[in-house]
Design an enzyme around this catalytic site. Structure first.
Site, PDB file in Angstrom:
ATOM      1  N   ARG A  18      11.420  -9.714   2.290  1.00  0.00           N
ATOM      2  CA  ARG A  18      11.573 -11.179   2.196  1.00  0.00           C
ATOM      3  C   ARG A  18      11.778 -11.660   0.762  1.00  0.00           C
ATOM      4  O   ARG A  18      11.249 -11.075  -0.180  1.00  0.00           O
ATOM      5  CB  ARG A  18      10.312 -11.868   2.689  1.00  0.00           C
ATOM      6  CG  ARG A  18      10.268 -12.016   4.160  1.00  0.00           C
ATOM      7  CD  ARG A  18       9.009 -12.730   4.597  1.00  0.00           C
ATOM      8  NE  ARG A  18       8.635 -12.290   5.930  1.00  0.00           N
ATOM      9  CZ  ARG A  18       9.317 -12.599   7.022  1.00  0.00           C
ATOM     10  NH1 ARG A  18      10.381 -13.386   6.949  1.00  0.00           N
ATOM     11  NH2 ARG A  18       8.943 -12.138   8.208  1.00  0.00           N
ATOM     12  N   GLY A  37       1.797 -14.706  -3.152  1.00  0.00           N
ATOM     13  CA  GLY A  37       1.239 -13.392  -2.778  1.00  0.00           C
ATOM     14  C   GLY A  37       1.042 -12.477  -3.978  1.00  0.00           C
ATOM     15  O   GLY A  37       1.479 -12.766  -5.094  1.00  0.00           O
ATOM     16  N   GLY A  38       0.371 -11.370  -3.728  1.00  0.00           N
ATOM     17  CA  GLY A  38       0.032 -10.414  -4.775  1.00  0.00           C
ATOM     18  C   GLY A  38       1.246  -9.859  -5.483  1.00  0.00           C
ATOM     19  O   GLY A  38       1.288  -9.795  -6.715  1.00  0.00           O
ATOM     20  N   TYR A 100      14.077  -5.194  12.197  1.00  0.00           N
ATOM     21  CA  TYR A 100      12.759  -5.596  11.698  1.00  0.00           C
ATOM     22  C   TYR A 100      11.704  -5.558  12.807  1.00  0.00           C
ATOM     23  O   TYR A 100      10.665  -4.913  12.670  1.00  0.00           O
ATOM     24  CB  TYR A 100      12.857  -6.994  11.079  1.00  0.00           C
ATOM     25  CG  TYR A 100      11.551  -7.452  10.483  1.00  0.00           C
ATOM     26  CD1 TYR A 100      11.014  -6.799   9.382  1.00  0.00           C
ATOM     27  CD2 TYR A 100      10.857  -8.529  11.036  1.00  0.00           C
ATOM     28  CE1 TYR A 100       9.799  -7.201   8.844  1.00  0.00           C
ATOM     29  CE2 TYR A 100       9.646  -8.943  10.498  1.00  0.00           C
ATOM     30  CZ  TYR A 100       9.121  -8.273   9.407  1.00  0.00           C
ATOM     31  OH  TYR A 100       7.922  -8.673   8.878  1.00  0.00           O
ATOM     32  N   ASP A 154       8.459  -1.065   0.208  1.00  0.00           N
ATOM     33  CA  ASP A 154       7.912  -0.937   1.564  1.00  0.00           C
ATOM     34  C   ASP A 154       8.803  -0.339   2.652  1.00  0.00           C
ATOM     35  O   ASP A 154       9.961  -0.022   2.436  1.00  0.00           O
ATOM     36  CB  ASP A 154       7.348  -2.287   1.998  1.00  0.00           C
ATOM     37  CG  ASP A 154       5.988  -2.099   2.622  1.00  0.00           C
ATOM     38  OD1 ASP A 154       5.540  -0.947   2.754  1.00  0.00           O
ATOM     39  OD2 ASP A 154       5.359  -3.107   3.000  1.00  0.00           O
ATOM     40  N   GLU A 394     -10.435  -8.933  -3.127  1.00  0.00           N
ATOM     41  CA  GLU A 394     -10.547 -10.349  -3.505  1.00  0.00           C
ATOM     42  C   GLU A 394     -11.994 -10.822  -3.377  1.00  0.00           C
ATOM     43  O   GLU A 394     -12.486 -11.596  -4.211  1.00  0.00           O
ATOM     44  CB  GLU A 394      -9.617 -11.190  -2.615  1.00  0.00           C
ATOM     45  CG  GLU A 394      -8.147 -10.893  -2.880  1.00  0.00           C
ATOM     46  CD  GLU A 394      -7.199 -11.437  -1.811  1.00  0.00           C
ATOM     47  OE1 GLU A 394      -5.996 -11.207  -1.920  1.00  0.00           O
ATOM     48  OE2 GLU A 394      -7.673 -12.089  -0.852  1.00  0.00           O
ATOM     49  N   ASP A 512      15.036  38.694 -16.976  1.00  0.00           N
ATOM     50  CA  ASP A 512      14.714  38.736 -15.553  1.00  0.00           C
ATOM     51  C   ASP A 512      15.759  39.671 -14.918  1.00  0.00           C
ATOM     52  O   ASP A 512      16.824  39.908 -15.505  1.00  0.00           O
ATOM     53  CB  ASP A 512      14.806  37.301 -15.010  1.00  0.00           C
ATOM     54  CG  ASP A 512      14.850  37.251 -13.501  1.00  0.00           C
ATOM     55  OD1 ASP A 512      14.002  37.894 -12.876  1.00  0.00           O
ATOM     56  OD2 ASP A 512      15.750  36.569 -12.960  1.00  0.00           O
TER      57      ASP A 512
HETATM   58  C1  GDG Z   1      -0.070  -4.916   3.553  1.00  0.00           C
HETATM   59  C2  GDG Z   1      -0.848  -3.662   3.964  1.00  0.00           C
HETATM   60  C3  GDG Z   1      -1.917  -3.634   1.714  1.00  0.00           C
HETATM   61  C4  GDG Z   1      -4.853 -13.715   4.364  1.00  0.00           C
HETATM   62  N1  GDG Z   1      -5.174 -14.805   5.050  1.00  0.00           N
HETATM   63  C5  GDG Z   1      -5.020 -15.852   4.221  1.00  0.00           C
HETATM   64  C6  GDG Z   1      -4.596 -15.366   3.001  1.00  0.00           C
HETATM   65  N2  GDG Z   1      -4.498 -14.038   3.122  1.00  0.00           N
HETATM   66  C7  GDG Z   1      -4.078 -13.121   2.047  1.00  0.00           C
HETATM   67  C8  GDG Z   1      -5.273 -12.362   1.527  1.00  0.00           C
HETATM   68  C9  GDG Z   1      -4.610 -11.100   1.017  1.00  0.00           C
HETATM   69  C10 GDG Z   1      -3.397 -10.917   1.926  1.00  0.00           C
HETATM   70  O1  GDG Z   1      -3.181 -12.156   2.568  1.00  0.00           O
HETATM   71  C11 GDG Z   1      -3.656  -9.878   3.009  1.00  0.00           C
HETATM   72  O2  GDG Z   1      -3.492  -8.625   2.419  1.00  0.00           O
HETATM   73  P1  GDG Z   1      -4.054  -7.292   3.053  1.00  0.00           P
HETATM   74  O3  GDG Z   1      -3.953  -6.231   2.036  1.00  0.00           O
HETATM   75  O4  GDG Z   1      -5.460  -7.505   3.445  1.00  0.00           O
HETATM   76  O5  GDG Z   1      -3.190  -6.986   4.350  1.00  0.00           O
HETATM   77  P2  GDG Z   1      -1.610  -6.954   4.816  1.00  0.00           P
HETATM   78  O6  GDG Z   1      -1.066  -8.308   4.915  1.00  0.00           O
HETATM   79  O7  GDG Z   1      -1.617  -6.183   6.082  1.00  0.00           O
HETATM   80  O8  GDG Z   1      -0.786  -6.159   3.667  1.00  0.00           O
HETATM   81  C12 GDG Z   1      -2.172  -3.621   3.222  1.00  0.00           C
HETATM   82  C13 GDG Z   1      -0.996  -4.778   1.331  1.00  0.00           C
HETATM   83  O9  GDG Z   1       0.200  -4.754   2.115  1.00  0.00           O
HETATM   84  C14 GDG Z   1      -0.613  -4.710  -0.136  1.00  0.00           C
HETATM   85  O10 GDG Z   1       0.028  -3.512  -0.443  1.00  0.00           O
HETATM   86  O11 GDG Z   1      -3.152  -3.827   1.075  1.00  0.00           O
HETATM   87  O12 GDG Z   1      -2.882  -2.464   3.585  1.00  0.00           O
HETATM   88  O13 GDG Z   1      -1.074  -3.673   5.386  1.00  0.00           O
HETATM   89  O14 GDG Z   1      -4.168 -11.294  -0.291  1.00  0.00           O
HETATM   90  O15 GDG Z   1      -5.906 -13.126   0.558  1.00  0.00           O
HETATM   91  N3  GDG Z   1      -4.361 -16.151   1.939  1.00  0.00           N
HETATM   92  C15 GDG Z   1      -4.568 -17.482   2.110  1.00  0.00           C
HETATM   93  N4  GDG Z   1      -4.931 -18.012   3.302  1.00  0.00           N
HETATM   94  C16 GDG Z   1      -5.183 -17.249   4.362  1.00  0.00           C
HETATM   95  O16 GDG Z   1      -5.508 -17.737   5.439  1.00  0.00           O
HETATM   96  N5  GDG Z   1      -4.360 -18.300   1.077  1.00  0.00           N
END
Ligand code: GDG
Length: 740
Positions: A18, A37-38, A100, A154, A394, A512
């Site tokens: 995306r 996002g991260g 997808y 990914d 977090e 060799d």
């Molecule tokens: C994939 C992999 C890997 C969630 N709900 C809300 C919200 N969030 C944010 C959290 C966190 C993110 O979304 C979720 O990240 P996760 O790592 O827990 O899970 P996936 O989405 O499955 O991510 C995973 C990741 O990629 C990174 O490589 O860790 O294993 O499956 O940041 O905070 N944020 C807000 N409201 C919500 O309701 N603002």
């Protein structure tokens, strides 16, 4: 982390499924809403001149990604904000459904999260996956410039690295995998053409990153099993280039979460949460997904309520589930199962003034999320499989008060880093129930100790360190590549070498045998040294010290070399026959008594692989498969054998597994061509040394020699040797230059 002296320049191109923002068209024009996002913040740190990174990026970040807007809707629209310039990929609806929703989310996602029964293996999914990866590629072709660094993300884009590599061989390409890479028993469920396409696709990158060492190991095994390619110290040598495969555990913006503790909105949200809930608060936050273990978690909580009545009325479990894919039947079913379980538990244990579970199906603004994190006594994070899991990180980062207890599934990648959490098995309800009680009763001091340890780790390796680490590896691979790069011997090199030889007083040559003194032939018994080579080696050996250093057994080497005045090293250094002596002597480091435990394994693999055979040398055992009936099948068996030997041999045996040409050989580690070469060098003081070899085992020899020695690799595979010659035919030409 150590800063590297050179910072590379160029643009950064991110490719992810995306785009990092939503494109909203309204009457006033187009607005871009950037996601928070991260990945976006990590990438931004690179753009905003983070001094620690090894790259200095020019221009805005180019981001290639899918948009659900149509090309017509976006015509004439400038898709950029202060940080990013977007290059949208348009994927027709039907194709996207198969790509997808299909290949990515109905096959790879369940399979790689160990839910093979949910995986759908449809041909049209695979075709769509290739086609969609090509659409990403097409969107990039006109964007990529010579110094650009490309970072692909990914499981939606596994074929893209190789597509780009073919067209842009010089650009740096990184690939990061966000979900688990599964063990080979799961990966092999994919049809073999798909497996190969995935492995070949990913290996188009220079650096391939996973969250944990386990995923790295599984990937390396898949590479070995699927394309027969081994690795050394996390490097895969594809002959003309290297691929580095390593663990880079993704992290979070630690400071942002830590600082948020004092943000007035977060403070308010925390107070609101606490005010409305019971004495102790447990929470969980996940997307609606079977990998997150939502039902197992409810079962564990139910067991806790069943067994620990004293906590009734005193604890609230806030379970936030973020809507995801709920148009799909399977997810709807899961949601209804959760609704039912929550209802059942509430009805059984709830009271007028107490709800044991507060379940919400929605997403929250950041402040409310951190409010919940910081209001909770316990985080109950119990995925049955999770690549990493950021919520737990977090939670830890946001606890500026150093209080709170993390209960974490051992199936989350994060468990490898957060050992101070209460680690549970998510399918074990009792384990969860007991951990909940332990967490609720944990003394503040114990909580603090654990929190501080986890926080320190996350603070040090935050998301910026993560990107920095990844990009440092991109530079390091260049250095490794330069070190091993193929540099052919030129006429000038040869004349310099022969001049040095003419001036030298004491000269030492290491040759060799197969592939160097003689060409590789189908039947190894036919590999007899030609008269011409024999003559020149004999002439050299009259004046200088000449050592023929081979993996062959003593009998063969004596047959072909006994009339030459050379030293002979057999079986990779285990046996040495000094010039003029009649007999070979065993290397002093050799100890008997290990073969009995290894031979049965090799024999089992002979039974499994028609045509393969075991050769017993004096100091090694070799499993040959060049005579196998089906070469492709034999190659797979060979990879399995090598894997089994490497993983199951007891370290005390000190054995080494060598993968040669159509042979897997087991021998003692105490010696190799390098240790033998060193022994010869130690005997006298030489002022000219030349070593030549074509095999991977010759690398040990090249590595053991001093920097000033001449090391020549026969062939063009990446090597530690300083120079290469094209092939075995060129060996004679080089030897002739030492005629006096
Ligand atoms: C994939 C992999 C890997 C969630 N709900 C809300 C919200 N969030 C944010 C959290 C966190 C993110 O979304 C979720 O990240 P996760 O790592 O827990 O899970 P996936 O989405 O499955 O991510 C995973 C990741 O990629 C990174 O490589 O860790 O294993 O499956 O940041 O905070 N944020 C807000 N409201 C919500 O309701 N603002």
């Amino acid at each position: 982390m150590k800063k590297l002296p050179t910072r590379k320049k160029g643009r950064l191109i991110i490719v992810a499924y995306r785009l990092p923002f939503k494109i909203i068209k309204n009457e006033g024009g187009t607005s871009l809403f950037q996601n928070s996002g991260g990945l976006v913040s990590a990438v931004l740190s690179l753009a905003q001149g983070n001094d620690n990174t090894s790259f200095e990026f020019e221009d805005k970040i180019q981001w290639i990604g899918y948009t659900d807007n149509t090309a017509e809707e976006l015509e004439g629209v400038t898709l950029e904000n202060d940080n990013f310039r977007a290059h949208p990929v348009f994927i027709p609806q039907e194709l996207n459904d198969n790509y997808y929703e299909g290949f990515c989310n109905d096959l790879i996602w369940p399979l790689f999260h160990y839910f093979p029964t949910l995986a759908r293996f449809e041909n049209e999914f695979f075709e769509a996956y290739q086609e969609a990866n090509l659409l990403f590629y097409d969107a990039m072709v006109d964007v990529i410039q010579p110094d650009d660094v490309i970072w692909i993300h990914d499981y939606q884009l596994m074929m893209l690295p190789d597509m780009i590599r073919q067209k842009f061989p010089k650009n740096k390409i990184g690939f990061f995998f966000h979900i688990p890479f599964p063990s080979f028993e799961i990966f092999r469920l994919l049809p073999s053409i798909w497996r190969e396409a995935i492995i070949d696709g990913i290996l188009g990158a220079d650096v391939v990153g996973f969250h944990t060492n386990d995923y790295v190991e599984y990937f390396l095994k898949a590479v070995r099993m699927v394309i027969g390619q081994g690795s050394r110290m996390h490097y895969i040598n594809l002959n003309n280039r290297l691929v580095k495969v390593d663990a880079f555990p993704i992290s979070i913006d630690y400071q942002k979460f830590n600082d948020a503790f004092d943000d007035p909105k977060v403070v308010q949200a925390r107070h609101d949460t606490r005010a409305s809930l019971k004495e102790k608060v447990i929470f969980s936050v996940d997307r609606l997904d079977y990998s997150k273990g939502l039902l197992h978690r409810l079962k564990g909580y139910e067991r806790f309520l069943e067994q620990y009545e004293e906590w009734h009325g005193r604890v609230s479990f806030v379970m936030m589930v973020v809507p995801s894919r709920d148009q799909i039947e399977q997810y709807q079913q899961m949601k209804s199962d959760i609704d039912q379980a929550v209802g059942r538990i509430g009805a059984k244990y709830g009271k007028i003034n107490w709800q044991p579970i507060i379940y919400q199906y929605r997403s929250m603004p950041f402040e409310e999320l951190v409010g919940l994190y910081t209001a909770s006594d316990v985080a109950l994070i119990t995925p049955v499989r999770d690549g990493m899991n950021l919520v737990c990180k977090e939670y830890v980062a946001s606890r500026k008060d150093e209080q709170g207890v993390l209960i974490l599934s051992e199936m989350a990648g994060a468990a490898a880093e957060l050992g101070e959490a209460l680690i549970i098995n998510p399918t074990d309800s009792q384990d969860i129930a007991d951990a909940i009680v332990k967490a609720l009763e944990m003394e503040p001091d114990d909580q603090r100790k654990r929190m501080i340890a986890m926080q320190q780790r996350l603070r040090e390796y935050d998301v910026f360190a993560w990107t920095n680490d990844f990009f440092t590896q991109m530079i390091m691979i260049d250095q490794e590549h330069t070190r091993l790069k193929t540099k052919y011997l030129t006429e000038k090199d040869i004349s310099q070498m022969s001049e040095a030889y003419a001036k030298a007083e004491k000269c030492l040559f290491f040759f060799d045998y197969d592939g160097t003194l003689v060409p590789i032939v189908r039947d190894p018994n036919d590999a007899v040294i030609s008269d011409e080579t024999r003559e020149i080696v004999a002439e050299l050996a009259k004046r200088d010290t000449v050592v023929v250093i081979s993996g062959r057994d003593r009998k063969f080497l004596l047959e072909v070399l006994s009339d030459l005045p050379v030293h002979i090293v057999a079986e990779h250094g285990a046996l040495i026959r000094k010039k003029g002596e009649a007999e070979f002597t065993m290397n002093a480091a050799y100890q008997e008594g290990w073969k009995e435990s290894i031979r049965p394994i090799l024999e089992l693999y002979v039974k499994r692989c028609p045509g393969a055979f075991v050769e017993e040398k004096e100091t090694s055992l070799a499993w040959h498969y060049r005579t196998a009936d089906d070469h492709e099948y034999a190659l797979r068996r060979a990879q399995e054998l090598a894997w089994q030997l490497k993983n199951y041999i007891e370290p005390e045996l000190n054995l080494q597994i060598i993968e040669g040409n159509m042979v897997i050989e087991v021998k003692k580690t105490a010696f190799n061509k390098g240790t033998s070469a060193t022994a010869f060098m130690d005997e006298e003081k030489y002022d000219f040394i030349l070593a030549m070899g074509d095999d991977t085992t010759d690398e040990d020899m090249f590595e053991a020699l001093p920097d000033w020695a001449y090391t020549v690799k026969v062939g063009d595979a990446l090597s530690i040797a300083t120079k290469h010659i094209k092939n075995q035919n060129a060996v004679m030409e080089l030897l002739n230059s030492f005629k006096k």
